[in-house]
Scaffold this motif. Sequence first.
Motif, mmCIF file in Angstrom:
data_model
loop_
_atom_site.group_PDB
_atom_site.id
_atom_site.type_symbol
_atom_site.label_atom_id
_atom_site.label_comp_id
_atom_site.label_asym_id
_atom_site.label_seq_id
_atom_site.Cartn_x
_atom_site.Cartn_y
_atom_site.Cartn_z
ATOM 1 N N UNK A 44 0.818 -1.211 0.000
ATOM 2 C CA UNK A 44 0.000 0.000 0.000
ATOM 3 C C UNK A 44 0.853 1.263 0.000
ATOM 4 N N UNK A 45 2.054 1.193 0.554
ATOM 5 C CA UNK A 45 2.914 2.380 0.634
ATOM 6 C C UNK A 45 3.233 2.913 -0.755
ATOM 7 N N UNK A 46 3.609 2.018 -1.662
ATOM 8 C CA UNK A 46 3.942 2.471 -3.013
ATOM 9 C C UNK A 46 2.717 3.019 -3.722
ATOM 10 N N UNK A 47 1.582 2.379 -3.519
ATOM 11 C CA UNK A 47 0.342 2.866 -4.125
ATOM 12 C C UNK A 47 -0.019 4.250 -3.580
ATOM 13 N N UNK A 48 0.144 4.440 -2.265
ATOM 14 C CA UNK A 48 -0.163 5.746 -1.669
ATOM 15 C C UNK A 48 0.803 6.803 -2.183
ATOM 16 N N UNK A 49 2.083 6.480 -2.282
ATOM 17 C CA UNK A 49 3.049 7.445 -2.819
ATOM 18 C C UNK A 49 2.652 7.868 -4.229
ATOM 19 N N UNK A 50 2.265 6.909 -5.031
ATOM 20 C CA UNK A 50 1.856 7.194 -6.402
ATOM 21 C C UNK A 50 0.612 8.082 -6.432
ATOM 22 N N UNK A 51 -0.372 7.750 -5.593
ATOM 23 C CA UNK A 51 -1.591 8.569 -5.516
ATOM 24 C C UNK A 51 -1.273 10.001 -5.099
ATOM 25 N N UNK A 52 -0.438 10.153 -4.072
ATOM 26 C CA UNK A 52 -0.093 11.494 -3.585
ATOM 27 C C UNK A 52 0.645 12.293 -4.648
ATOM 28 N N UNK A 53 1.563 11.652 -5.357
ATOM 29 C CA UNK A 53 2.303 12.353 -6.409
ATOM 30 C C UNK A 53 1.348 12.802 -7.503
ATOM 31 N N UNK A 54 0.440 11.937 -7.876
ATOM 32 C CA UNK A 54 -0.529 12.256 -8.922
ATOM 33 C C UNK A 54 -1.452 13.396 -8.493
ATOM 34 N N UNK A 55 -1.938 13.317 -7.270
ATOM 35 C CA UNK A 55 -2.864 14.343 -6.774
ATOM 36 C C UNK A 55 -2.165 15.670 -6.539
ATOM 37 N N UNK A 56 -0.924 15.610 -6.080
ATOM 38 C CA UNK A 56 -0.166 16.845 -5.866
ATOM 39 C C UNK A 56 0.139 17.525 -7.185
ATOM 40 N N UNK A 57 0.458 16.742 -8.203
ATOM 41 C CA UNK A 57 0.753 17.317 -9.518
ATOM 42 C C UNK A 57 -0.468 18.016 -10.064
ATOM 43 N N UNK A 58 -1.635 17.429 -9.885
ATOM 44 C CA UNK A 58 -2.874 18.055 -10.355
ATOM 45 C C UNK A 58 -3.195 19.321 -9.595
#
Length: 151
Positions: A89-103
């Motif tokens: 889940x950590x990698x998935x959360x990192x990916x989600x946060x990066x995606x949401x922060x970029x937006x």
Amino acid sequence: MDAELTALAASGATTLVGLMVSEGWTQARDRLARFFARGGEAGAAEEELRLSREELVAARESEDESAASDIEAGWRTRLRRVLQADPEAAEELRSLLAEMSAGAEEPSSVAVHNTISGGVQNGPVFQGQHFSGLTFNSSGALPPEQGRGAS
């Protein structure tokens, strides 16, 4: 749980709560509900997110920072539990946060209207937001029509 995952949970909770009161919440909500459901039914997670958002909006409107902090703390705890239960889940959360922060960082288009007033400008005029290291080389002489004795 190590410090890195604790920091990730805190960052995730801060981002989640920030998104709850943003224009991008609808898109983020669906992705976050799937994350919290972890392959199961996302309906319960969607409902929990919806209720938290309502509470957060009410807390912000009444300027109740304590209630807003409690909501964030609750999601931080929930994220920490997910990260402890599922190492992937950590990698998935990192990916989600990066995606949401970029937006969230994408600049919005804003209309700008600049006006110069106060008479004749005998040198460069810069209009903008961030300037540094500018150097102006000028003789200091006024144009003939602006010189002494001109009427």
